[in-house]
Scaffold this motif. Structure first.
Motif, mmCIF file in Angstrom:
data_model
loop_
_atom_site.group_PDB
_atom_site.id
_atom_site.type_symbol
_atom_site.label_atom_id
_atom_site.label_comp_id
_atom_site.label_asym_id
_atom_site.label_seq_id
_atom_site.Cartn_x
_atom_site.Cartn_y
_atom_site.Cartn_z
ATOM 1 N N THR A 9 0.678 -1.273 0.026
ATOM 2 C CA THR A 9 -0.104 0.108 0.018
ATOM 3 C C THR A 9 0.924 1.269 -0.125
ATOM 4 O O THR A 9 0.513 2.211 -0.801
ATOM 5 N N ILE A 10 1.783 1.260 0.914
ATOM 6 C CA ILE A 10 2.781 2.501 0.573
ATOM 7 C C ILE A 10 3.389 2.727 -0.524
ATOM 8 O O ILE A 10 3.531 3.869 -0.960
ATOM 9 N N ASP A 11 3.790 1.496 -1.181
ATOM 10 C CA ASP A 11 4.589 1.564 -2.442
ATOM 11 C C ASP A 11 3.526 2.049 -3.552
ATOM 12 O O ASP A 11 3.894 2.911 -4.389
ATOM 13 N N ARG A 12 2.128 1.925 -3.276
ATOM 14 C CA ARG A 12 1.248 2.450 -4.441
ATOM 15 C C ARG A 12 1.071 3.781 -4.189
ATOM 16 O O ARG A 12 0.444 4.348 -5.192
ATOM 17 N N MET A 13 1.005 4.044 -2.899
ATOM 18 C CA MET A 13 0.609 5.556 -2.455
ATOM 19 C C MET A 13 1.601 6.569 -3.051
ATOM 20 O O MET A 13 1.309 7.867 -3.336
ATOM 21 N N TYR A 14 3.048 6.345 -3.033
ATOM 22 C CA TYR A 14 4.063 7.061 -3.539
ATOM 23 C C TYR A 14 3.861 7.919 -4.628
ATOM 24 O O TYR A 14 3.826 9.062 -4.842
ATOM 25 N N LEU B 64 8.878 12.077 1.369
ATOM 26 C CA LEU B 64 9.378 11.642 -0.095
ATOM 27 C C LEU B 64 10.929 10.934 0.008
ATOM 28 O O LEU B 64 11.368 10.418 -0.815
ATOM 29 N N ARG B 65 11.639 11.679 1.122
ATOM 30 C CA ARG B 65 13.006 10.889 1.153
ATOM 31 C C ARG B 65 12.905 9.287 1.473
ATOM 32 O O ARG B 65 13.946 8.692 1.154
ATOM 33 N N TYR B 66 11.745 8.737 1.762
ATOM 34 C CA TYR B 66 11.612 7.227 2.232
ATOM 35 C C TYR B 66 10.937 6.643 0.629
ATOM 36 O O TYR B 66 10.746 5.630 0.661
ATOM 37 N N ASP B 67 10.879 7.565 -0.354
ATOM 38 C CA ASP B 67 10.186 7.003 -1.730
ATOM 39 C C ASP B 67 11.151 5.945 -2.449
ATOM 40 O O ASP B 67 12.337 6.635 -2.831
ATOM 41 N N GLU B 68 10.937 4.902 -2.430
ATOM 42 C CA GLU B 68 11.854 3.930 -3.263
ATOM 43 C C GLU B 68 11.388 3.457 -4.655
ATOM 44 O O GLU B 68 11.940 2.741 -5.396
ATOM 45 N N THR B 69 10.090 4.043 -4.994
ATOM 46 C CA THR B 69 9.491 3.883 -6.417
ATOM 47 C C THR B 69 9.851 4.469 -7.413
ATOM 48 O O THR B 69 10.125 4.023 -8.413
ATOM 49 N N ALA B 70 10.340 5.770 -7.243
ATOM 50 C CA ALA B 70 10.974 6.563 -8.069
ATOM 51 C C ALA B 70 10.129 6.877 -9.266
ATOM 52 O O ALA B 70 8.906 6.259 -9.382
ATOM 53 N N GLY B 71 10.621 7.035 -10.536
ATOM 54 C CA GLY B 71 9.744 7.330 -11.606
ATOM 55 C C GLY B 71 9.067 8.544 -11.887
ATOM 56 O O GLY B 71 8.809 9.246 -10.819
ATOM 57 N N LYS B 72 8.625 8.910 -13.130
ATOM 58 C CA LYS B 72 7.902 9.847 -13.483
ATOM 59 C C LYS B 72 6.621 9.690 -12.868
ATOM 60 O O LYS B 72 5.882 8.695 -12.805
#
Length: 560
Positions: free
Chosen positions: A268-273, A304-312
């Motif tokens: 869920t966290i990965d989907r929210m970023y 955002l510093r914990y965002d590991e999904t990156a990408g546009k």
């Protein structure tokens, strides 16, 4: 009001009455069984708090001045919990204890003792009977999270007697949240309550079976409320950030203690970023739709510093119903949806087909946003269609805001269908066309908006059209239609001619708004979502009168 709308309003009111009775009985049942309450003897861990710290707030609180919710209360040595408070929003912030985080900036024995005195005073005055603002679900859930996260401040140097009282009160509040969990409508508060209970289960000594059970319940709520595209069911961009601020420390606490994580938590966290990045403008702030207000840059960056999904960012959030057109430093974000239920509409805005535009490092066209701490009248104005960059008919919102004694301020009627098309033309320009039926019932007209962003990102074309359903003829005479384009307060406007206006940002970035053959008016406006509070701004206005004039064209181009 139509009979169908009255029935929906009545049905929702009945459900809300049941929820209130449910919460009240939960408090009574908890009071009866409080003597058998199992009180842990200690805390295992203090979860991290990602919210911004402010040493000034800490200093003010130490001097018995409380700068909360846009007000300052000076207590002259008295407990703030025993005197009249300046506003409801102030009371919610005070009783939530979220301000405890600021004390961490100066964690001396004296400051910790002062925080402990405040907690002790609250327990004595409000900790025994779950009633009033202090025990509303959103306030109680925030307080549990705050007490857990900042227990190192409150308990530093504490005597054994206070430690026991603190733990007993915390256990009592956790028990209350468990009992009212089934009494809440769907929405952000219910999910935050589940986060608080999951956080308490790992922060306090509890059996593994209990930790798993709270994790499973959190999973269910995440599945209900976080959509496939990562957005929240409220359709509020700020809700995604608010929830991540609590979910990230919870995830880390599970990991640090070696517990099995709830199955849905990390996915869920990965989907929210990506959803959070979708709503970021060129200046780094979040778009102002459906209750979103100003976003402190420090809070956004801490997440955002914990965002590991990156990408546009995605081009669209199909479940949350927003579209993003972005190229070469120019971004447009368009609302192409409506509230998913009456319960979720209590903070939703009537802004279907509104858009925001940013370029360079600044927002140019915005919505007015939601005031954080203003009164009811301001909040109602901010939810109206006129407070959004879109078209209104006869100063009427595309969806009515109805307030009743039990149902609260919900959206009723109006927009129920939105049709959307998205395509690239032969030159690579990005186009979006959408229409809604919000004005069909009252005025007979659909509103259709078409927006195109060229491949270089330096030109935007817009087309607003009001049209009747096929086979219909106008039943009423001419009426007033207004297209509004709310301008961010940082932007300076200057007129070129009757048809065009220059918009200039503080760093010199310039865009020209033009509507060939039409008068573009500059009018006073109000911006609700500034960090400093409500402030004046300006808006561009194009007036027209269907059926004589039923469509307008406008454009934006980057200036020299």
């Amino acid at each position: 009001m139509r009979i169908a709308d009255r029935r929906r309003l009545f049905s929702y009111g009945i459900r809300e009455i049941w929820r209130r009775l449910c919460r009240r009985s939960a408090g009574i049942r908890l009071a009866v069984t409080s003597s058998a309450l199992q009180v842990p003897d200690r805390l295992i861990v203090a979860p991290t708090d990602l919210r911004a710290l402010d040493s000034f707030v800490a200093e003010e609180i130490l001097e018995d001045r409380f700068p909360l919710a846009g007000r300052i209360l000076e207590t002259f040595g008295e407990s703030p919990f025993s005197i009249e408070l300046p506003s409801r929003a102030f009371a919610e912030r005070l009783h939530s204890f979220a301000w405890l985080r600021h004390i961490r900036t100066n964690k001396t024995e004296a400051t910790c003792a002062h925080a402990r005195q405040m907690v002790s005073g609250w327990i004595a005055l409000h900790g025994r009977r779950p009633k009033g603002i202090a025990w509303e679900a959103n306030v109680a859930a925030e307080r549990v999270i705050a007490w857990l996260s900042h227990s190192t401040v409150v308990l530093q140097g504490a005597e054994a007697g206070f430690y026991r009282r603190f733990m007993r009160s915390l256990a009592y509040q956790v028990g209350y949240l468990r009992k009212i969990a089934g009494c809440l409508p769907e929405g952000e508060t219910r999910l935050r309550l589940r986060i608080a209970l999951a956080m308490a289960s790992v922060s306090m000594p509890m059996r593994a079976a209990h930790i798993r059970r709270e994790g499973i319940r959190l999973d269910r709520e995440l599945e209900r409320q976080i959509m496939t595209d990562g957005g929240h069911i409220s359709r509020n961009p700020r809700a995604v950030l608010n929830l991540l601020i609590d979910l990230l420390p919870l995830r880390q606490t599970y990991i640090n203690l070696g517990h099995d994580l709830p199955q849905k938590l990390i996915p869920t966290i990965d989907r929210m970023y990506p959803a959070l990045r979708f709503f970021r403008h060129q200046d780094g702030d979040l778009a102002l739709f459906n209750g979103a207000s100003s976003t402190p840059a420090s809070e956004l960056m801490s997440v955002l510093r914990y965002d590991e999904t990156a990408g546009k960012p995605f081009k669209a959030l199909p479940h949350m119903n927003y579209h993003r057109l972005s190229v070469e430093g120019t971004t447009l974000i368009v609302d192409t949806g409506h509230s998913l239920s009456a319960e979720l509409s209590r903070s939703a805005h009537a802004g279907c087909l509104s858009f925001e535009m940013s370029a360079g490092r600044h927002r140019f066209i915005v919505n007015c946003g939601a005031p954080k701490y203003a009164g009811r009248s301001y909040r109602q104005v901010a939810r109206s269609t006129a407070a959004h960059s879109t078209v209104t008919l006869n100063e009427t919102s595309s969806t009515r805001i109805v307030r009743s004694r039990f149902a609260g301020p919900i959206l009723l009627g109006g927009v129920s269908e939105v049709e959307v098309e998205r395509w690239d033309d032969m030159h690579g320009n990005d186009w979006l066309r959408a229409r809604h039926n919000g004005y069909v019932r009252e005025f007979g007209y659909f509103h259709e908006r078409e927006i195109g962003l060229n491949v270089k990102g330096d030109k935007i074309k817009g087309h607003d059209r009001l049209f009747l359903p096929e086979g219909k003829v106008p039943e009423n005479g001419p009426f007033a239609a207004v297209a509004r384009f709310h301008i961010h307060p940082a932007i300076v406007l200057s007129r070129r001619d009757e048809e065009s206006v220059v918009m200039r940002a503080p760093d010199g970035e310039t865009w020209i708004f033009a509507a060939p053959g039409l008068d573009v008016l500059i009018e006073e406006d109000i911006f609700f979502a500034d960090v400093s509070g409500v402030r004046p701004s300006q808006q561009l206005v194009i007036e027209f009168s269907p059926p004589e004039t039923s469509e307008i064209r406008w454009m934006l181009r980057r200036g020299d």
